[in-house]
Design a protein around this motif. Structure first.
Motif, mmCIF file in Angstrom:
data_model
loop_
_atom_site.group_PDB
_atom_site.id
_atom_site.type_symbol
_atom_site.label_atom_id
_atom_site.label_comp_id
_atom_site.label_asym_id
_atom_site.label_seq_id
_atom_site.Cartn_x
_atom_site.Cartn_y
_atom_site.Cartn_z
ATOM 1 N N THR A 1 -7.835 15.914 -76.388
ATOM 2 C CA THR A 1 -7.957 15.726 -77.825
ATOM 3 C C THR A 1 -8.943 14.631 -78.206
ATOM 4 O O THR A 1 -8.994 13.586 -77.562
ATOM 5 N N PHE B 1 -9.555 13.859 -88.599
ATOM 6 C CA PHE B 1 -8.991 14.993 -87.870
ATOM 7 C C PHE B 1 -8.665 14.597 -86.436
ATOM 8 O O PHE B 1 -9.320 13.732 -85.866
ATOM 9 N N ILE C 1 -8.561 16.905 -82.949
ATOM 10 C CA ILE C 1 -8.963 18.256 -82.564
ATOM 11 C C ILE C 1 -8.884 18.438 -81.056
ATOM 12 O O ILE C 1 -9.396 17.613 -80.294
ATOM 13 N N TYR D 1 -5.436 21.649 -84.039
ATOM 14 C CA TYR D 1 -5.995 20.517 -84.764
ATOM 15 C C TYR D 1 -4.967 19.985 -85.752
ATOM 16 O O TYR D 1 -4.024 20.671 -86.141
ATOM 17 N N LYS D 2 -5.168 18.729 -86.154
ATOM 18 C CA LYS D 2 -4.281 18.075 -87.108
ATOM 19 C C LYS D 2 -5.133 17.334 -88.126
ATOM 20 O O LYS D 2 -6.062 16.605 -87.762
ATOM 21 N N VAL D 3 -4.822 17.515 -89.401
ATOM 22 C CA VAL D 3 -5.518 16.811 -90.461
ATOM 23 C C VAL D 3 -4.702 15.572 -90.815
ATOM 24 O O VAL D 3 -3.638 15.667 -91.419
ATOM 25 N N ILE E 1 -12.472 23.274 -94.070
ATOM 26 C CA ILE E 1 -11.750 22.678 -92.943
ATOM 27 C C ILE E 1 -11.915 23.528 -91.688
ATOM 28 O O ILE E 1 -12.224 23.014 -90.604
ATOM 29 N N ASN E 2 -11.727 24.840 -91.827
ATOM 30 C CA ASN E 2 -11.855 25.729 -90.668
ATOM 31 C C ASN E 2 -13.272 25.696 -90.081
ATOM 32 O O ASN E 2 -13.460 25.733 -88.856
ATOM 33 N N VAL F 1 -13.751 22.262 -88.303
ATOM 34 C CA VAL F 1 -12.971 22.238 -87.062
ATOM 35 C C VAL F 1 -13.693 23.043 -85.979
ATOM 36 O O VAL F 1 -13.795 22.607 -84.822
ATOM 37 N N ARG G 1 -15.102 21.290 -82.699
ATOM 38 C CA ARG G 1 -14.514 21.763 -81.437
ATOM 39 C C ARG G 1 -15.618 22.162 -80.463
ATOM 40 O O ARG G 1 -15.559 21.864 -79.265
#
Length: 207
Positions: free
Chosen positions: A74, A90, A92, A97-99, A112-113, A116, A120
């Motif tokens: 991560t 974020f 990731i 993932y976590k916001v 966001i997507n 990410v 990533r």
């Protein structure tokens, strides 16, 4: 049965040809490695700090991009204004993932997507390779990522990763460009989308 078999073969050949459009000027060569390790963003002891410029449909957003590898799987990403006001935060990994925080004006699922997916791809530390190509100046390693392909371009002169192309079987979707003087970090990174007007430029911040 024979007709179905012929249709399957034709479909396979068409898909293969489409996939090879990305490396049409390269020749296939024996695969040298089945795992490609990316050195950038891999050291847990380093805070990777960049001046950032994001251009999206004619709008410009500048600030500071900070990436930190917090464990084996991560990274934490923080994007702030130049005055230190947080815009997003974020965590990731390759599968999740976590916001932690995002500015209300930026809190849109599509954005966001997209970010990410970009981060990533940028932060990924290794790829499983399936094919290799060569044009005398560069080696290109092909990898399969779910339904997408990644093509990793490595200079034969410097042995450094210079570009990643994230593509469908038909065309490139995202290009990542790396300029690096060493194997610790990339001095400059450009993330450029081909199907939407989004470009992210990161320049390493010498503290």
């Amino acid at each position: 049965m024979k007709l179905l078999f012929r249709i399957s073969i034709i479909a396979f050949l068409l898909a293969s040809c489409a996939g090879n459009k990305i490396v049409k000027d390269y020749k296939a060569v024996p695969l040298e490695t089945t795992v490609f390790e990316v050195p950038y963003f891999s050291n847990q002891e380093i805070d990777y700090v960049y001046k950032a410029n994001i251009s999206v449909y004619g709008n410009e957003l500048t600030g500071i991009f900070i990436a930190k590898k917090i464990n084996d799987t991560t990274h934490r990403i923080v994007f702030t204004t130049e005055f230190g006001n947080k815009l997003l935060d974020f965590e990731i990994s390759e599968s999740d993932y976590k916001v932690n925080f995002i500015l209300e004006e930026l809190d849109r699922k599509l954005l966001i997507n997209t970010l990410v997916a970009d981060f990533r791809l940028l932060l990924r530390s290794h790829y499983t390779t399936s094919n290799q190509f060569d044009n005398g100046e560069e080696s290109v390693y092909e990898t399969l990522d779910k339904n997408k392909m990644n093509y990793l371009y490595v200079s034969k002169t410097t042995n450094k990763l210079s570009k990643i192309v994230h593509a469908t079987k038909r065309k490139a979707k995202i290009n990542l460009y790396f300029t690096s003087k060493n194997d610790i970090f990339a001095d400059k990174i450009i993330i450029e989308h081909k199907n939407i007007k989004l470009k992210i430029e990161l320049n390493y911040f010498n503290q």
